[in-house]
Write an enzyme that holds these catalytic residues in place. Structure first.
Site, PDB file in Angstrom:
ATOM      1  N   TRP A 290       0.828  -1.211   0.000  1.00 13.21           N
ATOM      2  CA  TRP A 290       0.000   0.000   0.000  1.00 13.21           C
ATOM      3  C   TRP A 290       0.863   1.262   0.000  1.00 13.21           C
ATOM      4  CZ3 TRP A 290      -1.238  -3.527   4.232  1.00 13.21           C
ATOM      5  CH2 TRP A 290      -2.220  -4.467   3.909  1.00 13.21           C
ATOM      6  N   HIS A 291       2.053   1.171  -0.560  1.00 14.00           N
ATOM      7  CA  HIS A 291       2.985   2.306  -0.617  1.00 14.00           C
ATOM      8  C   HIS A 291       3.136   2.770  -2.065  1.00 14.00           C
ATOM      9  CE1 HIS A 291       5.051   0.842   3.361  1.00 14.00           C
ATOM     10  NE2 HIS A 291       3.839   1.318   3.549  1.00 14.00           N
ATOM     11  N   ILE A 292       2.042   3.163  -2.677  1.00 14.95           N
ATOM     12  CA  ILE A 292       2.012   3.440  -4.112  1.00 14.95           C
ATOM     13  C   ILE A 292       2.389   4.885  -4.376  1.00 14.95           C
ATOM     14  CG2 ILE A 292       0.575   3.365  -6.175  1.00 14.95           C
ATOM     15  CD1 ILE A 292      -1.008   1.531  -3.581  1.00 14.95           C
TER      16      ILE A 292
END
Length: 551
Positions: free
Chosen positions: A480-482
């Site tokens: 979830w580190h986009i």
């Protein structure tokens, strides 16, 4: 601060699209001195659910369509053609109201590398004042840490016996033990810091919007979808909203600012006619500006993991499934704001290099006091293990693979296509392989051995490099580190310039994690809020200089 369409009256100076980690900070700072009228628009609801504010209870929201964007990627070729669920926050605070609360500024070297990519002013020393401005971390050195900012920060030092065992074993394995990894000493093992205050989540909505709620010059709309930016003669003049199936326009006298995140900001640009010309024409969208970088350069941390059965009933597995542990942890939180209810993800980490040849850390191991079938298994019904368990996640910090995201049609309500291309570069899988070996090494030391019944995933029978790589391809998921889909820079693929202005369109900026050219190493929420702080300052400085010149 209003929250309905009836509050819309006349024009606004600034329209901010997206009330996430960056958007909340931008809107709060732009409205702070009362001189400008600011409209902040959020597609999701207000942040009223108790599941948001007590960190552990966020497990109830990860698959809740009322509070999330349930985005799904294209099948991933290097992950056995598996698709990936990308849950993103869809509420006031965005993903800062949904994330794991882990507070990490990132690798100073990664920020400094951006200057070499054409981003002067975005190095570690340049960003330090904004990190200090946003945070309240009393134990820190005031030379490097903020004391009175909107985001509360808590250290998990000596959180519990499992975290203590992990840190002790890491020291036995030869890793440096770091007191404060956010002061610039990034590499090594440390207890994590959380964006919490007295045990409650310190989201961007709580930290920035709540104190601003009575400002007459700030209007906040929730449950409103922005369909496109209105552009006239190369100038952004407002936005188009969809209300009960009807489109309406709201004008911006000065600027429109997209803070909708790394999937929806590039999608809004494309819906507005900004992007790859041929792609837009194929969808029947009139081309306003041909910018080939829109939606490209997408990046995320690939994440695999090992899970273990724990010798002690002190994990989140126990807190969610054992009545006695539930009562104990409930009392601990109610009386002291501490314990398992005050956390929702990892408690300690190790930042390291996958090989001696790496110039900077490229690997992170994270201790998480729960275990289950995958990264979304946070409740029994989602696959949480019935036994006491914990996970040590393995995250590639500097992935080489780059993907893309693009709209499917002219319908702004339809989710874009997403292809992050996880592990398409074989080097990324080798980094995760090194990480799994590092976890097993740490787990072999006495401090951790006392906490381990057995390794449950992948298990001791998965031993050879080929077997471990097969496991990696079958289990790697999103972190979830986009970032990166509207990258800042000066090259041909840059979407925004170093001042975050969309190239070739006046009155339009992007201020969210999509502008990061690379992942600022480790967790992205703190850098994104700091970006909001700096972005708001750039906007105000630009307009103050304009006003001064006109006077």
């Amino acid at each position: 601060m209003a929250g309905s369409h009836s509050a819309l009256d006349g024009d606004y100076d600034f329209i901010v699209v997206g009330a996430g980690s960056a958007g909340c900070a931008v809107a709060a700072r732009l409205s702070e001195d009362g001189r400008e009228r600011v409209l902040l628009i959020e597609a999701g609801p207000r942040d009223t659910s108790i599941n948001i504010h007590i960190p552990l209870m966020v497990v109830n929201l990860l698959k809740d369509p009322a509070h999330t964007w349930p985005l799904v990627t294209e099948p991933q070729a290097a992950l056995n053609d598996r698709t990936q669920l990308w849950t993103r926050g869809r509420m006031l605070g965005g993903s800062s109201s949904l994330n794991g609360c882990v507070y990490v500024r990132g690798d100073p070297g990664e920020f400094d590398s951006w200057a070499e990519m054409g981003l002067p002013g975005w190095g570690w020393a340049d960003m330090l004042p904004y990190f200090k401005r946003m945070e309240s971390y009393r134990p820190g050195d005031p030379a490097t840490r903020g004391r009175d900012g909107p985001i509360g920060v808590t250290s998990l030092k000596n959180f519990d016996a499992l975290a203590d065992a992990y840190v002790t074993a890491s020291g036995e394995a030869g890793f440096d033990i770091i007191e404060d990894y956010n002061d610039g000493h990034y590499e090594g093992t440390a207890y994590l810091q959380y964006s919490t205050k007295r045990g409650f989540r310190s989201s961007a909505a709580v930290g920035y919007l709540k104190p601003a709620r009575n400002r007459a010059n700030l209007t906040v709309l929730t449950d409103v979808l922005v369909t496109r930016v209105v552009i006239e003669d190369g100038v952004a003049t407002g936005v188009e909203l969809r209300e009960d199936g009807t489109l309406r326009r709201v004008a911006a006298r000065k600027e429109v600012i997209l803070s909708a995140g790394p999937v929806h900001s590039p999608a809004l640009l494309e819906h507005s006619g900004i992007g790859q010309a041929e792609r837009l024409r194929d969808l029947g969208i009139a081309v306003v500006r041909d910018l080939p970088g829109v939606g490209e350069n997408l990046s995320d941390h690939p994440n695999t993991r090992l899970t273990f059965e724990c010798t002690k009933p002190i994990t989140i597995n126990d807190a969610l499934q054992r009545p006695t542990v539930k009562v104990r942890e409930g009392l601990k939180f109610a009386l002291f704001g501490k314990g398992l209810l005050s956390i929702c993800s990892a408690v300690a980490h190790t930042v390291m290099r996958s090989s001696p040849d790496e110039p900077r850390p490229d690997l992170k191991l994270q201790l998480q006091p729960f275990s289950g079938k995958d990264r979304y298994a946070r409740r029994p019904q989602d696959g949480l293990d019935a036994h006491s368990g914990f996970t040590i996640g393995v995250m590639g910090l500097r992935p080489r693979a780059r993907g893309w995201t693009h709209i499917r049609s002219r319908d702004a309500a339809e989710h874009p296509r997403i292809d992050p291309k996880y592990l398409d570069d074989p080097h990324d899988a080798q980094v995760l392989l090194a990480g799994i070996k590092a976890v097993r090494r740490i787990a072999s030391f006495p401090a951790m051995q006392r906490m381990i019944v057995r390794e449950t995933r992948p298990g001791a029978e998965t031993a050879t490099d080929a077997e471990i790589l097969d496991y990696i391809r079958e289990t790697t998921q999103t972190t979830w580190h986009i970032v990166g889909s509207c990258k800042a820079g000066t090259d041909d693929m840059a979407v925004v310039d170093p001042e975050l202005r969309v190239r070739g369109v006046s009155g339009l900026r992007v201020i969210d994690s999509s502008i990061f050219p690379t992942i600022p190493s480790s967790n992205t929420n703190a850098p994104t809020i700091a970006l909001g702080e700096r972005g708001a300052e750039l906007v105000l400085r630009s307009w103050r200089n304009t006003e001064k010149a006109a006077a």
